[in-house]
Design a protein around this motif. Structure first.
Motif, PDB file in Angstrom:
ATOM      1  N   ASP A  21       1.018  -1.305   0.068  1.00 51.13           N
ATOM      2  CA  ASP A  21       0.061   0.030  -0.058  1.00 51.13           C
ATOM      3  C   ASP A  21       0.842   1.318   0.025  1.00 51.13           C
ATOM      4  O   ASP A  21       1.979   1.198   0.522  1.00 51.13           O
ATOM      5  CB  ASP A  21      -0.837   0.138   1.211  1.00 51.13           C
ATOM      6  CG  ASP A  21      -1.972   1.204   1.192  1.00 51.13           C
ATOM      7  OD1 ASP A  21      -1.664   2.129   1.747  1.00 51.13           O
ATOM      8  OD2 ASP A  21      -2.867   0.880   0.515  1.00 51.13           O
ATOM      9  N   SER A  54      -0.636   2.147  -4.756  1.00 49.52           N
ATOM     10  CA  SER A  54       0.282   1.078  -4.235  1.00 49.52           C
ATOM     11  C   SER A  54       1.589   1.111  -4.844  1.00 49.52           C
ATOM     12  O   SER A  54       1.838   1.926  -5.938  1.00 49.52           O
ATOM     13  CB  SER A  54      -0.322  -0.084  -4.494  1.00 49.52           C
ATOM     14  OG  SER A  54      -0.519  -0.425  -6.146  1.00 49.52           O
ATOM     15  N   SER A  68      -5.210  -0.094  -6.421  1.00 48.55           N
ATOM     16  CA  SER A  68      -5.184  -0.621  -4.798  1.00 48.55           C
ATOM     17  C   SER A  68      -4.387  -1.939  -4.541  1.00 48.55           C
ATOM     18  O   SER A  68      -4.379  -2.576  -5.421  1.00 48.55           O
ATOM     19  CB  SER A  68      -6.479  -0.565  -4.137  1.00 48.55           C
ATOM     20  OG  SER A  68      -7.092  -1.906  -4.479  1.00 48.55           O
ATOM     21  N   SER A  69      -3.503  -1.830  -3.499  1.00 49.70           N
ATOM     22  CA  SER A  69      -2.790  -3.083  -3.382  1.00 49.70           C
ATOM     23  C   SER A  69      -3.506  -4.349  -3.036  1.00 49.70           C
ATOM     24  O   SER A  69      -3.214  -5.438  -3.491  1.00 49.70           O
ATOM     25  CB  SER A  69      -2.025  -2.781  -1.964  1.00 49.70           C
ATOM     26  OG  SER A  69      -2.618  -2.563  -0.855  1.00 49.70           O
ATOM     27  N   THR A  70      -4.953  -4.161  -2.642  1.00 51.98           N
ATOM     28  CA  THR A  70      -5.708  -5.250  -2.312  1.00 51.98           C
ATOM     29  C   THR A  70      -6.266  -5.881  -3.651  1.00 51.98           C
ATOM     30  O   THR A  70      -6.102  -7.272  -3.822  1.00 51.98           O
ATOM     31  CB  THR A  70      -6.945  -4.893  -1.539  1.00 51.98           C
ATOM     32  OG1 THR A  70      -6.453  -4.154  -0.454  1.00 51.98           O
ATOM     33  CG2 THR A  70      -7.746  -5.892  -1.224  1.00 51.98           C
ATOM     34  N   THR A  71      -6.548  -5.067  -4.437  1.00 49.40           N
ATOM     35  CA  THR A  71      -6.936  -5.669  -5.779  1.00 49.40           C
ATOM     36  C   THR A  71      -5.644  -6.041  -6.458  1.00 49.40           C
ATOM     37  O   THR A  71      -5.747  -7.294  -7.055  1.00 49.40           O
ATOM     38  CB  THR A  71      -7.613  -4.467  -6.703  1.00 49.40           C
ATOM     39  OG1 THR A  71      -8.502  -3.880  -6.104  1.00 49.40           O
ATOM     40  CG2 THR A  71      -7.880  -4.853  -8.043  1.00 49.40           C
ATOM     41  N   LYS A  73      -3.260  -7.466  -5.180  1.00 49.46           N
ATOM     42  CA  LYS A  73      -2.600  -8.829  -4.469  1.00 49.46           C
ATOM     43  C   LYS A  73      -3.823  -9.969  -5.134  1.00 49.46           C
ATOM     44  O   LYS A  73      -3.222 -11.121  -5.121  1.00 49.46           O
ATOM     45  CB  LYS A  73      -2.963  -8.629  -3.166  1.00 49.46           C
ATOM     46  CG  LYS A  73      -1.554  -7.967  -2.599  1.00 49.46           C
ATOM     47  CD  LYS A  73      -1.852  -7.826  -1.184  1.00 49.46           C
ATOM     48  CE  LYS A  73      -0.492  -6.705  -0.624  1.00 49.46           C
ATOM     49  NZ  LYS A  73      -0.545  -6.404   0.974  1.00 49.46           N
ATOM     50  N   LYS A  74      -4.865  -9.645  -5.034  1.00 49.38           N
ATOM     51  CA  LYS A  74      -5.996 -10.590  -5.761  1.00 49.38           C
ATOM     52  C   LYS A  74      -5.836 -11.156  -7.142  1.00 49.38           C
ATOM     53  O   LYS A  74      -5.532 -12.282  -7.303  1.00 49.38           O
ATOM     54  CB  LYS A  74      -7.357 -10.070  -5.684  1.00 49.38           C
ATOM     55  CG  LYS A  74      -7.852  -9.600  -4.305  1.00 49.38           C
ATOM     56  CD  LYS A  74      -9.481  -9.060  -4.491  1.00 49.38           C
ATOM     57  CE  LYS A  74      -9.855  -8.894  -3.233  1.00 49.38           C
ATOM     58  NZ  LYS A  74     -11.167  -7.992  -3.277  1.00 49.38           N
TER      59      LYS A  74
END
Length: 83
Positions: A21, A54, A68-71, A73-74
């Motif tokens: 992030d 990110s 985003s880092s979440t997206t 990473k997914k």
């Protein structure tokens, strides 16, 4: 396999080292030093004109991504699960 980082930038999933992030720049002195060193070596790339959400570290380059880092990473985990 490939991971789309935003804009027109795509990397090989095998090149991926880490996804962070953007807030890590403020909270981690070591991360800030690493990014500064990469900037001095001209190994930093901004993706698109949107605000970065990110930081993506690869074997050769540090990317500032508007995704985003979440997206991200997914997306990266999808390739690991399918491998």
């Amino acid at each position: 396999m490939y991971i789309h980082l935003g804009g027109e930038k795509i990397i090989r999933s095998s090149e991926l080292v880490a996804i962070f992030d953007i807030s890590i720049e403020k909270s981690s002195k070591i991360s800030k030093q690493y990014v500064n060193h990469a900037q001095q070596q001209k190994h930093v790339e901004m993706i698109g004109e949107e605000e970065a959400k990110s930081i993506v570290v690869t074997q050769n380059t540090v990317y500032y991504s508007p995704i985003s880092s979440t997206t991200l990473k997914k997306r990266a985990n999808q390739f690991v699960a399918n491998a």
